[in-house]
Design a protein around this motif. Structure first.
Motif, short mmCIF file in Angstrom:
data_model
loop_
_atom_site.label_atom_id
_atom_site.label_comp_id
_atom_site.label_asym_id
_atom_site.label_seq_id
_atom_site.Cartn_x
_atom_site.Cartn_y
_atom_site.Cartn_z
N LEU A 11 0.83 -1.20 0.00
CA LEU A 11 0.00 0.00 0.00
C LEU A 11 0.86 1.25 0.00
O LEU A 11 1.98 1.26 0.52
CB LEU A 11 -0.91 0.00 1.23
CG LEU A 11 -1.82 -1.21 1.40
CD1 LEU A 11 -2.55 -1.13 2.73
CD2 LEU A 11 -2.79 -1.30 0.24
N ASP A 12 0.31 2.30 -0.56
CA ASP A 12 0.98 3.60 -0.51
C ASP A 12 1.14 3.99 0.96
O ASP A 12 0.28 3.68 1.79
CB ASP A 12 0.12 4.63 -1.25
CG ASP A 12 0.82 5.95 -1.39
OD1 ASP A 12 0.63 6.80 -0.48
OD2 ASP A 12 1.55 6.13 -2.37
N ALA A 45 -4.29 -7.90 7.17
CA ALA A 45 -3.29 -7.05 7.82
C ALA A 45 -2.05 -6.96 6.95
O ALA A 45 -1.77 -7.86 6.16
CB ALA A 45 -2.92 -7.61 9.19
N VAL A 46 -1.32 -5.87 7.11
CA VAL A 46 -0.02 -5.71 6.48
C VAL A 46 1.00 -5.41 7.57
O VAL A 46 0.64 -4.96 8.66
CB VAL A 46 -0.01 -4.58 5.41
CG1 VAL A 46 -0.98 -4.89 4.30
CG2 VAL A 46 -0.29 -3.24 6.02
N LYS A 47 2.24 -5.68 7.27
CA LYS A 47 3.31 -5.36 8.22
C LYS A 47 4.05 -4.15 7.70
O LYS A 47 4.65 -4.19 6.63
CB LYS A 47 4.26 -6.55 8.38
CG LYS A 47 5.19 -6.43 9.55
CD LYS A 47 5.92 -7.73 9.76
CE LYS A 47 6.39 -7.84 11.19
NZ LYS A 47 6.99 -9.15 11.44
N ARG A 48 3.95 -3.06 8.46
CA ARG A 48 4.59 -1.80 8.09
C ARG A 48 5.55 -1.40 9.20
O ARG A 48 5.14 -1.25 10.35
CB ARG A 48 3.54 -0.72 7.86
CG ARG A 48 4.13 0.60 7.40
CD ARG A 48 3.06 1.63 7.14
NE ARG A 48 2.32 1.33 5.92
CZ ARG A 48 1.21 1.95 5.54
NH1 ARG A 48 0.70 2.91 6.30
NH2 ARG A 48 0.62 1.62 4.42
N ARG A 49 6.80 -1.25 8.85
CA ARG A 49 7.85 -0.90 9.82
C ARG A 49 7.80 -1.81 11.05
O ARG A 49 7.91 -1.36 12.19
CB ARG A 49 7.74 0.57 10.21
CG ARG A 49 8.07 1.51 9.05
CD ARG A 49 8.09 2.97 9.44
NE ARG A 49 6.80 3.52 9.82
CZ ARG A 49 5.88 3.98 8.96
NH1 ARG A 49 6.10 3.94 7.68
NH2 ARG A 49 4.74 4.47 9.40
N GLY A 50 7.59 -3.10 10.81
CA GLY A 50 7.62 -4.09 11.87
C GLY A 50 6.35 -4.23 12.69
O GLY A 50 6.31 -5.02 13.62
N VAL A 54 -4.13 -2.92 9.96
CA VAL A 54 -5.23 -3.16 9.03
C VAL A 54 -5.65 -1.81 8.46
O VAL A 54 -5.80 -0.84 9.21
CB VAL A 54 -6.42 -3.84 9.76
CG1 VAL A 54 -7.59 -4.06 8.81
CG2 VAL A 54 -5.99 -5.15 10.40
N PRO A 55 -5.82 -1.72 7.14
CA PRO A 55 -6.21 -0.43 6.56
C PRO A 55 -7.47 0.14 7.23
O PRO A 55 -8.46 -0.57 7.41
CB PRO A 55 -6.47 -0.77 5.09
CG PRO A 55 -5.60 -1.96 4.83
CD PRO A 55 -5.65 -2.75 6.11
N GLU A 56 -7.42 1.41 7.59
CA GLU A 56 -8.56 2.07 8.23
C GLU A 56 -9.78 2.04 7.33
O GLU A 56 -10.91 2.01 7.82
CB GLU A 56 -8.21 3.51 8.60
CG GLU A 56 -7.28 3.61 9.77
CD GLU A 56 -7.02 5.05 10.21
OE1 GLU A 56 -7.80 5.96 9.86
OE2 GLU A 56 -6.01 5.26 10.90
N ARG A 92 -6.02 0.48 -5.88
CA ARG A 92 -5.60 1.08 -7.14
C ARG A 92 -6.74 1.93 -7.69
O ARG A 92 -7.89 1.47 -7.76
CB ARG A 92 -5.24 0.01 -8.16
CG ARG A 92 -4.68 0.58 -9.47
CD ARG A 92 -4.32 -0.50 -10.50
NE ARG A 92 -3.49 -1.54 -9.92
CZ ARG A 92 -3.81 -2.84 -9.94
NH1 ARG A 92 -4.94 -3.24 -10.48
NH2 ARG A 92 -3.01 -3.73 -9.40
N ALA A 93 -6.43 3.15 -8.10
CA ALA A 93 -7.45 4.02 -8.70
C ALA A 93 -8.02 3.35 -9.94
O ALA A 93 -7.30 2.71 -10.70
CB ALA A 93 -6.84 5.37 -9.06
#
Length: 122
Positions: A11-12, A45-50, A54-56, A92-93
């Motif tokens: 994700l962005d 869920a994604v792992k971002r910076r450890g 979950v996307p809001e 994605r748009a």
């Protein structure tokens, strides 16, 4: 009990995430139930910076899971889409929509998103 599933963060960086503890609080569920929602692929869920998040945008204003999301994830999963592919598609748009499929899940186009997912998956 199995490990908590998560996806690569494709994700962005502007996509806001709720940490799992926040998801638990917002849903009024124990953390173990949130882990089960992830294992059952009701949310991703994604792992971002450890840190797992979950996307809001997977949640309504009242903190509940968007009504159409679990079914959409099931359709895409049954059609062979991985979590990474699902996230990329959702965020994605799309020029034929006013925004992204994940945004459309919050409005009148939610059924159209499910229909498109069904067509893509099979």
């Amino acid at each position: 009990m199995s490990a908590i599933p998560y996806s690569d963060d494709v994700l962005d960086s502007s996509v806001s995430l709720f940490q799992l503890a926040d998801v638990s609080k917002n849903l009024g569920l124990p953390l173990a139930k949130v882990h089960q929602l992830l294992r059952d692929r009701k949310i991703i869920a994604v792992k971002r910076r450890g840190v797992l998040g979950v996307p809001e945008l997977f949640f309504d204003a009242d903190g509940s899971i968007v009504k159409w999301l679990p079914g959409l994830l099931a359709v895409l999963g049954d059609g062979g889409y991985t979590d990474v592919e699902t996230l990329r598609w959702l965020f994605r748009a799309d020029e034929s929509l006013p925004g992204r499929p994940v945004d459309a899940l919050h409005g009148d186009l939610a059924r159209e998103i499910i229909r498109r997912a069904q067509a893509m998956a099979f």
